[in-house]
Design a protein around this motif. Structure first.
Motif, PDB file in Angstrom:
ATOM      1  N   SER A  26       0.829  -1.204   0.000  1.00  0.00           N
ATOM      2  CA  SER A  26       0.000   0.000   0.000  1.00  0.00           C
ATOM      3  C   SER A  26       0.861   1.252   0.000  1.00  0.00           C
ATOM      4  O   SER A  26       0.621   2.189  -0.771  1.00  0.00           O
ATOM      5  CB  SER A  26      -0.919   0.011   1.231  1.00  0.00           C
ATOM      6  OG  SER A  26      -1.625   1.226   1.327  1.00  0.00           O
ATOM      7  N   ASN A  27       1.883   1.262   0.843  1.00  0.00           N
ATOM      8  CA  ASN A  27       2.748   2.439   0.932  1.00  0.00           C
ATOM      9  C   ASN A  27       3.523   2.671  -0.361  1.00  0.00           C
ATOM     10  O   ASN A  27       3.746   3.820  -0.761  1.00  0.00           O
ATOM     11  CB  ASN A  27       3.701   2.299   2.119  1.00  0.00           C
ATOM     12  CG  ASN A  27       2.994   2.418   3.457  1.00  0.00           C
ATOM     13  OD1 ASN A  27       1.804   2.722   3.501  1.00  0.00           O
ATOM     14  ND2 ASN A  27       3.700   2.175   4.537  1.00  0.00           N
ATOM     15  N   ILE A  28       3.923   1.590  -1.017  1.00  0.00           N
ATOM     16  CA  ILE A  28       4.589   1.725  -2.318  1.00  0.00           C
ATOM     17  C   ILE A  28       3.626   2.339  -3.329  1.00  0.00           C
ATOM     18  O   ILE A  28       3.956   3.308  -4.022  1.00  0.00           O
ATOM     19  CB  ILE A  28       5.092   0.355  -2.824  1.00  0.00           C
ATOM     20  CG1 ILE A  28       6.247  -0.153  -1.959  1.00  0.00           C
ATOM     21  CG2 ILE A  28       5.525   0.448  -4.299  1.00  0.00           C
ATOM     22  CD1 ILE A  28       6.636  -1.605  -2.224  1.00  0.00           C
ATOM     23  N   ALA A  29       2.416   1.770  -3.395  1.00  0.00           N
ATOM     24  CA  ALA A  29       1.425   2.246  -4.370  1.00  0.00           C
ATOM     25  C   ALA A  29       1.097   3.721  -4.163  1.00  0.00           C
ATOM     26  O   ALA A  29       1.140   4.523  -5.109  1.00  0.00           O
ATOM     27  CB  ALA A  29       0.152   1.399  -4.274  1.00  0.00           C
ATOM     28  N   GLU A  30       0.791   4.092  -2.935  1.00  0.00           N
ATOM     29  CA  GLU A  30       0.380   5.478  -2.664  1.00  0.00           C
ATOM     30  C   GLU A  30       1.549   6.446  -2.844  1.00  0.00           C
ATOM     31  O   GLU A  30       1.365   7.582  -3.296  1.00  0.00           O
ATOM     32  CB  GLU A  30      -0.224   5.595  -1.262  1.00  0.00           C
ATOM     33  CG  GLU A  30      -1.388   4.639  -0.982  1.00  0.00           C
ATOM     34  CD  GLU A  30      -2.404   4.562  -2.106  1.00  0.00           C
ATOM     35  OE1 GLU A  30      -3.009   5.602  -2.454  1.00  0.00           O
ATOM     36  OE2 GLU A  30      -2.618   3.459  -2.639  1.00  0.00           O
ATOM     37  N   GLY A  31       2.752   5.997  -2.502  1.00  0.00           N
ATOM     38  CA  GLY A  31       3.925   6.846  -2.694  1.00  0.00           C
ATOM     39  C   GLY A  31       4.213   7.092  -4.161  1.00  0.00           C
ATOM     40  O   GLY A  31       4.556   8.216  -4.558  1.00  0.00           O
ATOM     41  N   LEU A  32       4.056   6.062  -4.984  1.00  0.00           N
ATOM     42  CA  LEU A  32       4.294   6.206  -6.423  1.00  0.00           C
ATOM     43  C   LEU A  32       3.252   7.088  -7.089  1.00  0.00           C
ATOM     44  O   LEU A  32       3.553   7.853  -8.011  1.00  0.00           O
ATOM     45  CB  LEU A  32       4.316   4.821  -7.085  1.00  0.00           C
ATOM     46  CG  LEU A  32       5.528   3.953  -6.767  1.00  0.00           C
ATOM     47  CD1 LEU A  32       5.303   2.532  -7.247  1.00  0.00           C
ATOM     48  CD2 LEU A  32       6.796   4.528  -7.393  1.00  0.00           C
ATOM     49  N   ILE A  33       2.014   6.987  -6.617  1.00  0.00           N
ATOM     50  CA  ILE A  33       0.937   7.830  -7.162  1.00  0.00           C
ATOM     51  C   ILE A  33       1.291   9.305  -6.976  1.00  0.00           C
ATOM     52  O   ILE A  33       1.108  10.124  -7.883  1.00  0.00           O
ATOM     53  CB  ILE A  33      -0.411   7.480  -6.495  1.00  0.00           C
ATOM     54  CG1 ILE A  33      -0.894   6.099  -6.977  1.00  0.00           C
ATOM     55  CG2 ILE A  33      -1.476   8.540  -6.804  1.00  0.00           C
ATOM     56  CD1 ILE A  33      -2.003   5.505  -6.134  1.00  0.00           C
ATOM     57  N   LYS A  34       1.842   9.637  -5.811  1.00  0.00           N
ATOM     58  CA  LYS A  34       2.236  11.027  -5.540  1.00  0.00           C
ATOM     59  C   LYS A  34       3.390  11.481  -6.434  1.00  0.00           C
ATOM     60  O   LYS A  34       3.584  12.676  -6.636  1.00  0.00           O
ATOM     61  CB  LYS A  34       2.603  11.193  -4.065  1.00  0.00           C
ATOM     62  CG  LYS A  34       1.386  11.151  -3.137  1.00  0.00           C
ATOM     63  CD  LYS A  34       1.764  11.414  -1.696  1.00  0.00           C
ATOM     64  CE  LYS A  34       0.521  11.447  -0.817  1.00  0.00           C
ATOM     65  NZ  LYS A  34       0.857  11.588   0.621  1.00  0.00           N
ATOM     66  N   LEU A  35       4.141  10.515  -6.965  1.00  0.00           N
ATOM     67  CA  LEU A  35       5.237  10.844  -7.885  1.00  0.00           C
ATOM     68  C   LEU A  35       4.750  10.902  -9.337  1.00  0.00           C
ATOM     69  O   LEU A  35       5.553  11.104 -10.252  1.00  0.00           O
ATOM     70  CB  LEU A  35       6.358   9.811  -7.757  1.00  0.00           C
ATOM     71  CG  LEU A  35       7.127   9.793  -6.423  1.00  0.00           C
ATOM     72  CD1 LEU A  35       8.122   8.644  -6.385  1.00  0.00           C
ATOM     73  CD2 LEU A  35       7.845  11.117  -6.184  1.00  0.00           C
ATOM     74  N   GLY A  36       3.440  10.710  -9.530  1.00  0.00           N
ATOM     75  CA  GLY A  36       2.874  10.826 -10.869  1.00  0.00           C
ATOM     76  C   GLY A  36       2.777   9.528 -11.647  1.00  0.00           C
ATOM     77  O   GLY A  36       2.459   9.535 -12.842  1.00  0.00           O
ATOM     78  N   VAL A  48      -8.053  -0.106  -0.177  1.00  0.00           N
ATOM     79  CA  VAL A  48      -8.209   1.339  -0.324  1.00  0.00           C
ATOM     80  C   VAL A  48      -6.974   1.903  -1.024  1.00  0.00           C
ATOM     81  O   VAL A  48      -5.844   1.688  -0.576  1.00  0.00           O
ATOM     82  CB  VAL A  48      -8.372   2.016   1.059  1.00  0.00           C
ATOM     83  CG1 VAL A  48      -8.537   3.516   0.900  1.00  0.00           C
ATOM     84  CG2 VAL A  48      -9.563   1.426   1.808  1.00  0.00           C
ATOM     85  N   THR A  49      -7.183   2.623  -2.127  1.00  0.00           N
ATOM     86  CA  THR A  49      -6.076   3.224  -2.851  1.00  0.00           C
ATOM     87  C   THR A  49      -6.535   4.466  -3.597  1.00  0.00           C
ATOM     88  O   THR A  49      -7.703   4.567  -3.980  1.00  0.00           O
ATOM     89  CB  THR A  49      -5.457   2.222  -3.861  1.00  0.00           C
ATOM     90  OG1 THR A  49      -4.394   2.878  -4.569  1.00  0.00           O
ATOM     91  CG2 THR A  49      -6.486   1.699  -4.859  1.00  0.00           C
ATOM     92  N   ALA A  50      -5.599   5.383  -3.804  1.00  0.00           N
ATOM     93  CA  ALA A  50      -5.880   6.574  -4.610  1.00  0.00           C
ATOM     94  C   ALA A  50      -5.740   6.257  -6.098  1.00  0.00           C
ATOM     95  O   ALA A  50      -6.095   7.070  -6.947  1.00  0.00           O
ATOM     96  CB  ALA A  50      -4.932   7.704  -4.229  1.00  0.00           C
ATOM     97  N   GLY A  51      -5.192   5.069  -6.412  1.00  0.00           N
ATOM     98  CA  GLY A  51      -5.059   4.652  -7.798  1.00  0.00           C
ATOM     99  C   GLY A  51      -6.226   3.774  -8.223  1.00  0.00           C
ATOM    100  O   GLY A  51      -7.292   3.801  -7.616  1.00  0.00           O
ATOM    101  N   LYS A  52      -6.013   2.973  -9.257  1.00  0.00           N
ATOM    102  CA  LYS A  52      -7.037   2.022  -9.711  1.00  0.00           C
ATOM    103  C   LYS A  52      -6.910   0.754  -8.879  1.00  0.00           C
ATOM    104  O   LYS A  52      -5.819   0.395  -8.427  1.00  0.00           O
ATOM    105  CB  LYS A  52      -6.847   1.703 -11.199  1.00  0.00           C
ATOM    106  CG  LYS A  52      -6.867   2.914 -12.122  1.00  0.00           C
ATOM    107  CD  LYS A  52      -6.678   2.484 -13.575  1.00  0.00           C
ATOM    108  CE  LYS A  52      -6.523   3.695 -14.491  1.00  0.00           C
ATOM    109  NZ  LYS A  52      -5.163   4.287 -14.405  1.00  0.00           N
ATOM    110  N   LEU A  53      -8.017   0.070  -8.682  1.00  0.00           N
ATOM    111  CA  LEU A  53      -8.022  -1.167  -7.912  1.00  0.00           C
ATOM    112  C   LEU A  53      -8.551  -2.294  -8.786  1.00  0.00           C
ATOM    113  O   LEU A  53      -9.580  -2.141  -9.444  1.00  0.00           O
ATOM    114  CB  LEU A  53      -8.896  -1.027  -6.655  1.00  0.00           C
ATOM    115  CG  LEU A  53      -9.036  -2.266  -5.765  1.00  0.00           C
ATOM    116  CD1 LEU A  53      -7.693  -2.664  -5.157  1.00  0.00           C
ATOM    117  CD2 LEU A  53     -10.061  -2.019  -4.649  1.00  0.00           C
ATOM    118  N   ASP A  54      -7.843  -3.418  -8.809  1.00  0.00           N
ATOM    119  CA  ASP A  54      -8.278  -4.593  -9.562  1.00  0.00           C
ATOM    120  C   ASP A  54      -8.305  -5.765  -8.588  1.00  0.00           C
ATOM    121  O   ASP A  54      -7.312  -6.042  -7.913  1.00  0.00           O
ATOM    122  CB  ASP A  54      -7.306  -4.868 -10.715  1.00  0.00           C
ATOM    123  CG  ASP A  54      -7.904  -5.775 -11.780  1.00  0.00           C
ATOM    124  OD1 ASP A  54      -8.579  -6.758 -11.411  1.00  0.00           O
ATOM    125  OD2 ASP A  54      -7.684  -5.509 -12.984  1.00  0.00           O
TER     126      ASP A  54
END
Length: 335
Positions: A26-36, A48-54
């Motif tokens: 989760s922390n990897i996913a959310e951190g990468l989202i903030k990097l674009g 729960v994620t700010a990105g897409k979920l599959d």
């Protein structure tokens, strides 16, 4: 860049209580989202994620025991691998099983090795040495038989951890109730030091619990059950010290970093990754016995709690981890 993050499906991502691999994914996913980065998280449907979920299941197999774990894992991994062409890179946080697909797909796969459950799993990693892009979570947790791209320490959301300058007078054991984690040793240390011990965590080994922990419960040794994020902050922050008398070479130790983020020093047996996480006599104490741990309890007031927070924030933040992985993604894709 389009990245797929593969999380386990034992628990929700991020977990409600226990689930260290899910937390890191989760922390990897959310951190990468903030990097674009355009991130798709492959996890349970309640994640729960700010990105897409599959997802191929609504809940993890540890939270809905009507499901078969192996079946869920096969459906989950194959779901991602059959969509591999949609992504520039796949980040595997699911141990060795996804590696068996890597010879069948074009998309590069980077694998964070969160620990070795047994030496018997090494042959799978060895088979894919030339294309595995392996990352260790500590320098201590490396197999001499494998090729590594880098070490990236697990990163936490530092905003989730509240700094406490003035602690209470209790010691804390925070983790699985299991021989590996040293609950019995923590009880022995607390009793010898004359301090109250609070114990928080899931009971992973019932026999160990009944034989080594439950008989000692009293006003001095208190079991609180599993602790969620809100309770975790309070318990870690107000503790005089976290006791971490492990009986195995721990690959990382999330609770160690979490404690220091709250300003709480850690007294740990000097095994596995502990010398990488703890600065001896600055953020805690690395000891070799329960008697040495008792001495450390008496010396713990010498530790600067502000420095504990600074050290952990600088080395074990979600932002640092995401930056490190982003650079590795770029390195892999530029080859």
């Amino acid at each position: 860049m389009k990245a797929a993050i593969l999380s386990p499906v034992a628990w929700r991502t991020p977990p409600r209580h226990y689930g260290p691999w899910e937390q890191v994914a989760s922390n990897i996913a959310e951190g990468l989202i903030k990097l674009g980065v355009d991130v798709t998280l492959f996890a349970t449907g309640d994640s729960v994620t700010a990105g897409k979920l599959d997802a191929i299941c609504e809940q993890g197999y540890e939270e809905d025991r009507t499901q078969d774990a192996k079946v869920l894992e096969c459906l989950h991994i194959s779901n991602l691998m059959e969509k591999a062409g949609e992504f520039d890179i796949i980040h595997n946080n699911f141990d060795f099983l996804p590696l068996t697909y890597t010879g069948l797909i074009e998309t590069p796969v980077i694998t964070t090795i969160h620990g070795f459950s047994s030496q018997r799993i090494i042959p799978v990693y060895k088979k894919y040495n030339s294309r595995g892009h392996y990352v260790s979570i500590s320098n201590a947790d490396r197999s001499p038989e494998l090729n590594y791209l880098a070490t990236v320490y697990n990163g936490l959301d530092t905003a989730d951890f509240k700094f406490t300058e003035q602690p209470g007078n209790y010691l804390l054991y925070f983790g699985r109730i299991h021989h590996d984690k040293g609950a019995a040793e923590a009880i022995e240390i607390a009793k010898k030091a004359g301090k109250q011990l609070l114990i928080a965590g899931i009971i992973q080994d019932e026999n160990y619990w009944k034989e080594k922990v439950e008989p000692h419960l009293s006003d001095q040794v208190v079991y609180l059950g599993p602790a969620g994020p809100e309770k975790r902050n309070e318990l870690l922050g107000n503790a005089l010290a976290l006791l971490h008398p492990i009986n195995f070479a721990e690959p990382f130790g999330m609770s160690v970093a979490e404690a220091m983020l709250c300003g709480t020093p850690v007294i740990a047996f000097n095994k596995g990754s502990m010398p990488e996480l703890i600065q001896h006599e600055r953020t805690g104490f690395l000891v070799n016995s329960t008697d040495e741990a008792v001495t450390a309890v008496n010396d713990v007031s010498r530790i600067n709690r502000n420095y504990c927070r600074e050290w952990a924030s600088a080395n074990f933040s979600k932002e640092k981890m995401a930056d490190d992985y982003y650079r590795l993604y770029q390195q892999i894709l530029s080859v």
